[in-house]
Each structure stands twice: as structure tokens, then as C-alpha cells.
Design a protein around this motif. Structure first.
Motif, PDB file in Angstrom:
ATOM      1  N   UNK A 173      29.778   6.778  10.338  1.00  0.00           N
ATOM      2  CA  UNK A 173      29.247   5.605   9.648  1.00  0.00           C
ATOM      3  C   UNK A 173      28.442   4.712  10.575  1.00  0.00           C
ATOM      4  N   UNK A 174      28.413   5.030  11.861  1.00  0.00           N
ATOM      5  CA  UNK A 174      27.729   4.195  12.843  1.00  0.00           C
ATOM      6  C   UNK A 174      26.336   4.660  13.205  1.00  0.00           C
ATOM      7  N   UNK A 175      26.005   5.900  12.829  1.00  0.00           N
ATOM      8  CA  UNK A 175      24.671   6.446  13.128  1.00  0.00           C
ATOM      9  C   UNK A 175      24.079   6.964  11.824  1.00  0.00           C
ATOM     10  N   UNK A 176      22.917   6.447  11.481  1.00  0.00           N
ATOM     11  CA  UNK A 176      22.285   6.806  10.209  1.00  0.00           C
ATOM     12  C   UNK A 176      20.794   7.052  10.415  1.00  0.00           C
ATOM     13  N   UNK A 177      20.250   7.925   9.588  1.00  0.00           N
ATOM     14  CA  UNK A 177      18.815   8.175   9.561  1.00  0.00           C
ATOM     15  C   UNK A 177      18.251   7.646   8.251  1.00  0.00           C
ATOM     16  N   UNK A 178      17.343   6.673   8.345  1.00  0.00           N
ATOM     17  CA  UNK A 178      16.589   6.214   7.185  1.00  0.00           C
ATOM     18  C   UNK A 178      15.191   6.801   7.295  1.00  0.00           C
ATOM     19  N   UNK A 179      14.729   7.417   6.212  1.00  0.00           N
ATOM     20  CA  UNK A 179      13.484   8.178   6.282  1.00  0.00           C
ATOM     21  C   UNK A 179      12.516   7.776   5.188  1.00  0.00           C
ATOM     22  N   UNK A 238       0.831  -1.206   0.000  1.00  0.00           N
ATOM     23  CA  UNK A 238       0.000   0.000   0.000  1.00  0.00           C
ATOM     24  C   UNK A 238       0.865   1.255   0.000  1.00  0.00           C
ATOM     25  N   UNK A 239       1.873   1.289   0.880  1.00  0.00           N
ATOM     26  CA  UNK A 239       2.737   2.467   0.972  1.00  0.00           C
ATOM     27  C   UNK A 239       3.450   2.735  -0.357  1.00  0.00           C
ATOM     28  N   UNK A 240       3.989   1.678  -0.946  1.00  0.00           N
ATOM     29  CA  UNK A 240       4.704   1.838  -2.225  1.00  0.00           C
ATOM     30  C   UNK A 240       3.758   2.305  -3.325  1.00  0.00           C
ATOM     31  N   UNK A 241       2.571   1.744  -3.359  1.00  0.00           N
ATOM     32  CA  UNK A 241       1.599   2.101  -4.394  1.00  0.00           C
ATOM     33  C   UNK A 241       1.166   3.560  -4.276  1.00  0.00           C
ATOM     34  N   UNK A 242       1.068   4.067  -3.060  1.00  0.00           N
ATOM     35  CA  UNK A 242       0.617   5.434  -2.837  1.00  0.00           C
ATOM     36  C   UNK A 242       1.744   6.462  -3.017  1.00  0.00           C
ATOM     37  N   UNK A 243       2.939   5.989  -3.288  1.00  0.00           N
ATOM     38  CA  UNK A 243       4.023   6.921  -3.612  1.00  0.00           C
ATOM     39  C   UNK A 243       5.026   7.186  -2.507  1.00  0.00           C
ATOM     40  N   UNK A 244       4.958   6.426  -1.410  1.00  0.00           N
ATOM     41  CA  UNK A 244       5.970   6.572  -0.355  1.00  0.00           C
ATOM     42  C   UNK A 244       7.283   5.967  -0.848  1.00  0.00           C
ATOM     43  N   UNK A 245       8.394   6.613  -0.559  1.00  0.00           N
ATOM     44  CA  UNK A 245       9.692   6.055  -0.905  1.00  0.00           C
ATOM     45  C   UNK A 245      10.667   6.260   0.259  1.00  0.00           C
ATOM     46  N   UNK A 246      11.701   5.426   0.284  1.00  0.00           N
ATOM     47  CA  UNK A 246      12.632   5.376   1.414  1.00  0.00           C
ATOM     48  C   UNK A 246      14.034   5.711   0.945  1.00  0.00           C
ATOM     49  N   UNK A 286      12.467  -1.955   3.667  1.00  0.00           N
ATOM     50  CA  UNK A 286      13.681  -1.530   2.979  1.00  0.00           C
ATOM     51  C   UNK A 286      14.913  -1.645   3.893  1.00  0.00           C
ATOM     52  N   UNK A 287      14.735  -1.326   5.172  1.00  0.00           N
ATOM     53  CA  UNK A 287      15.854  -1.402   6.104  1.00  0.00           C
ATOM     54  C   UNK A 287      16.293  -2.856   6.305  1.00  0.00           C
TER      55      UNK A 287
END
Length: 324
Positions: free
Chosen positions: A222-228, A173-181, A272-273
Motif C-alpha cells: 500500500x506504500x508504493x503505487x503506480x499512477x499512469x 487539452x489532455x482530457x479533451x484529446x482522450x487521455x485518462x488516468x 488527478x494525483x
């Protein structure tokens, strides 16, 4: 006969300490001085210890600080980290553990402590088995003062089929509605979402300030990342991850903008993560605890969400010893 000796930590051992943790059986960057020392001077009364054998070989380090529990002075795993424990050499043996623990008890007695609390590193972070520590603690009278439950996904399993039907439906549903990571540098925008989320739900604030996260990010680039998660080029949710060692992805902060809840951004984000973690060779994705008040309250909704991806329970135990 096995002998060990304790030494109080000083800044002179900074480099030795961090090199030891990075090559230990059960360490994470949360036990490195590079992490612990981001706290302002004076916030904690450090009483950390180094453990040497009779040949002055470093066997273990114990990150700790003095705490108060009412009138009691407590030798405690470092309060500024999710876990502290006893970080050990990869060749640390049962005899070492059985020698160390009574020596630690005596050290704390001699220095006026009335209680010892050790928050162990969860087993999924271990690169070597080290339950000899748990055994020795229990053998000499330590008891579990609190037990919390985290949820982790074993990434080396076939995670493509691990997610349940509901999670898979929301991912589509998320992918179909246009959400991307994507990996993001919009920490300020994410922190606004996180802060608003915590305030609305719990009347609380993030444990770290945004400024502290910038400091930690600078120390561990490289040890702390934000995935959004994004929708129409706007950040609508995210997860701040700590890559505490080369085994585990630790999800430290998770939040989404409530206005976009119907888009199910977190479902796609974790999908995705998980794939990213598998490609990078990590063993586990750790969502953290879903218990509150030291394990006395169970957030069933959070467990249901995490288990919907195939996650299973991981104990986080704190051991206590009462001194006379």
C-alpha cells in the motif's frame, strides 16, 4: 543531567527499530529495516546505531553505513535511501540533541572514521518540529556539504487554483484529446518507458531495477503505487509514488513516452494525483529534486513545470563533520 548511550544495530532489534520509526517525529519507511534490508547482503557495510536514555528507553535511531571518500572512511547516512538522518522519538528534546551529537562524534572517532555525513529528512515529512537536530549539528561544527532543492505542493491549500494558466490549459487539452488516468499494475510497460526516457535524455538507467521495485512493492503493497496516463488503452506515461509516511506523497520516478508528448499526459496525471492526495488527507506532494550534481546544477525547465502547479522549494541538506 541528561545521559544517552549508543548501541550498534543488530538483527535482534529489527522489529523494535521499525516500530520506533513508524511512530517517530520525523521518520519515513525509507529508514525502516524492512526497506533498508531489501539491499543484497554485503552491498553496504552497515554501521547503524540505536540511541537509548539512562532508563533504556529508545530515543533515536541512526541508519548508517560505512562509505569511502578517497582514503577517508565515512560514517554516512544510509546510501540506499534518499534520506537517512537521525530519526527521533516524538518527545525528544533539545538537551537530548545537545548530548547526542558530541557522543556520535566520539563514537566515530573511536571507531576510526575520518568523516561523518548526515542527510536529514526534509521538514515536510516531520510530524513534529525537530530543528533541535539541525541546531545541535551546527553547534558542534557540522557544516552543509551539499544543498539540493526539491519542489513540493502543500495539498491543504486550495490547490484547485494553484496551477498556473499554462498548466490548466494543458490539463484541459489532455482530457479533451482522450487521455485518462488510473492506478496501474503495468510496472513492466512503465519501466520500459522510464528506461528509454532516461537513456535518451541522460544516457542513464533507473536507480532501481524492475526486479527491485517488485521486491519493494511486495514489502510495501500500500506504500508504493503506480499512477499512469493512458491513451487508447495504451500506457503513455506515469509516476511511481512512495507513500513514505502519512504526510507526504513522494514522486520517485516520472516519465512519459516522447511520442505522445503533444497530448500533455503528465499535466493531467498530476492534476488527478493532487486531487487523490487531498482526498486521502496527505499534506504534501513532493516532486523530488530538480538539481543535479549535489545542487551544483539547476534544471530550470523542471522547476518551471513543477512550480506551474503551485509547488515551492524544499531544501534537502547534507551535513558533514571532518574528524582529525
Amino acid at each position: 543531567m541528561i545521559t544517552v548511550k549508543l548501541k550498534n544495530y543488530t538483527e535482534e532489534e529489527y522489529s523494535q527499530w521499525d516500530a520506533f520509526v513508524r511512530n517517530s517525529a520525523n521518520g519515513t519507511f525509507m529508514q525502516e529495516r524492512n526497506f533498508l534490508n531489501y539491499h543484497p547482503a554485503g552491498r553496504f557495510n552497515d554501521c547503524s546505531l540505536l540511541v537509548y536514555d539512562s532508563h533504556d528507553k529508545l530515543l533515536a535511531v541512526i541508519p548508517a553505513a560505512q562509505q569511502r571518500a578517497g582514503e577517508k572512511t565515512v560514517f554516512s547516512s544510509y546510501p540506499g535511501a534518499s534520506h537517512g538522518g537521525i530519526v527521533i522519538h516524538r518527545k525528544f528534546k533539545t538537551n537530548n540533541a545537545m548530548t547526542l551529537i558530541p557522543l556520535l562524534i566520539k563514537h566515530c572517532q573511536d571507531n576510526g572514521f575520518k568523516q561523518i555525513e548526515i542527510k536529514l529528512v526534509p521538514r515536510i515529512y516531520h510530524c513534529r518540529n525537530c530543528d533541535e537536530l539541525d541546531f545541535a549539528l551546527r553547534y558542534y561544527g557540522f557544516y552543509a556539504s551539499s544543498t539540493e532543492l526539491a519542489t513540493a505542493l502543500h495539498l491543504l491549500d486550495d490547490t484547485r487554483s494553484a496551477a498556473g494558466e499554462n498548466a490548466q490549459r494543458n490539463i484541459r487539452k489532455a482530457a479533451k484529446l482522450g487521455v485518462y488516468i488510473k492506478e496501474s499494475q503495468e510496472f513492466k510497460e512503465y519501466w520500459d518507458i522510464l528506461s528509454n526516457n532516461l537513456q535518451a535524455r541522460h544516457q542513464a538507467h533507473p536507480t532501481h531495477t524492475l526486479e527491485e521495485i517488485y521486491v519493494l512493492k511486495d514489502r510495501y503493497p500500500q506504500g508504493i503505487k503506480l499512477f499512469a496516463a493512458y491513451y487508447e488503452e495504451k500506457i503513455i506515461g506515469g509516476v511511481l509514488i512512495f507513500l513514505l509516511n502519512n504526510r507526504v506523497i513522494n514522486c520517485f520516478y516520472i516519465a512519459h513516452d516522447e511520442k505522445y508528448q503533444q497530448l500533455r499526459p503528465l499535466n493531467l496525471l498530476f492534476y488527478e494525483l493532487i486531487n487523490w492526495g487531498r482526498k486521502k488527507g496527505y499534506h504534501y506532494l513532493d516532486w523530488g529534486i530538480s538539481t543535479e550534481n549535489k545542487g551544483k546544477y539547476v534544471n530550470k525547465g523542471l522547476f518551471r513545470f513543477k512550480e506551474g502547479f503551485g509547488g515551492r522549494g524544499v531544501l534537502r541538506e547534507t551535513y558533514r563533520y571532518d574528524l582529525n
